[in-house]
Scaffold this active site. Structure first.
Site, PDB file in Angstrom:
ATOM      1  N   ASP A 107       0.845  -1.198   0.000  1.00  0.00           N
ATOM      2  CA  ASP A 107       0.000   0.000   0.000  1.00  0.00           C
ATOM      3  C   ASP A 107       0.878   1.244   0.000  1.00  0.00           C
ATOM      4  O   ASP A 107       2.042   1.204   0.416  1.00  0.00           O
ATOM      5  CB  ASP A 107      -0.885   0.026   1.255  1.00  0.00           C
TER       6      ASP A 107
HETATM    7  N1  URA Z   1      -1.202  -5.963   3.827  1.00  0.00           N
HETATM    8  C1  URA Z   1      -1.704  -4.708   3.843  1.00  0.00           C
HETATM    9  O1  URA Z   1      -2.738  -4.446   4.445  1.00  0.00           O
HETATM   10  N2  URA Z   1      -1.009  -3.761   3.182  1.00  0.00           N
HETATM   11  C2  URA Z   1       0.150  -3.979   2.540  1.00  0.00           C
HETATM   12  O2  URA Z   1       0.730  -3.055   1.981  1.00  0.00           O
HETATM   13  C3  URA Z   1       0.660  -5.293   2.534  1.00  0.00           C
HETATM   14  C4  URA Z   1      -0.043  -6.270   3.194  1.00  0.00           C
END
Ligand code: URA
Length: 238
Positions: A107
């Protein structure tokens, strides 16, 4: 080394010497040599295992694949281009190839290990759901993370998909108003770690990936820094 035969203009363009049109011009101007001989034909094939290419006197080595470990900072999207945000590829300033991509997505606000390559087979091996590659995350979580959460994650939780999450290993490093944990998951669903904690009524406020399969984030890399994978890392990964 594998024998790779490649057209001279593609070779030079792939290695970032210029666009296909620009490198054709350089070749026709007699500025390019294969070994000791000037070659004026852009279609000339090169055996990358045995021949050397020089452009304006400088050797241009060929890399079929590039592999970089990035310590992703928050604020960058895991994409190759984006109309509005900076991408993780913007951080890889010394790349040769133009076809690099991030292996999987973190993310925008997640930090940590991200592999950047142009090796589609390796990416597939690491990402294919059936391969069950472990991904280890460190997180700060709002709320007291408990043994019950550990059991729930081991059993699988409902994050609104058809099936529960696969068994995951939760290690509680600190259980407090803001808890700290390690979580190992084998899937890579959208926002998976955040959604797993939501499923037990908690909120991830900081997330960092530490490892993916055998690949561990190099602690010497500051946020936003990257380095090529070592031969050993690559061997283990493949
Ligand atoms: N899980 C999440 O919620 N975000 C990420 O970036 C990676 C795994």
């Amino acid at each position: 080394m594998d024998v790779v035969m490649i057209r001279l203009d593609k070779y030079l363009a792939d290695m970032g010497i210029g666009t296909r049109t620009e490198v054709k011009k350089l070749i026709r101007q007699g500025k390019v040599k294969i070994d000791d001989a000037i070659v004026k034909s852009p279609e000339q094939k090169i055996d990358t295992a045995t021949q050397k290419v020089f452009c304006e006197g400088q050797e241009v080595g060929y890399e079929e694949y590039e592999y970089y470990m990035l310590n992703k900072p928050a604020g960058y999207v895991s994409a190759t281009t984006d109309a509005k945000d900076k991408t993780v590829l913007d951080l890889i300033t010394e790349k040769k190839r133009k076809d690099l991509f991030p292996v999987g997505r973190l993310d925008k606000d997640t930090e940590g290990l991200l592999l950047i390559t142009n090796d589609g087979d390796l990416a597939h091996r690491l990402l294919a759901p059936k391969k069950h590659v472990d991904k280890l995350y460190y997180a700060k979580v709002e709320g007291v993370v408990t043994e019950e959460d550990r059991h729930a994650f081991a059993e699988g939780v409902n994050i609104g998909e058809d099936e529960r999450t696969r068994p995951a290993v939760l290690e509680i490093l600190k259980s407090d108003e803001v808890s700290e944990i390690h979580l190992t998951i084998q899937e890579g669903k959208f926002h998976q770690v955040k959604r797993m904690f939501e499923a037990v009524g908690k909120k991830v406020i900081y997330l960092k990936r530490i490892s993916m399969g055998s690949l561990q984030l190099d602690e010497n890399l500051k946020l936003g820094e990257y380095r090529p994978l070592t031969e050993e890392e690559l061997e283990h990964l493949c």
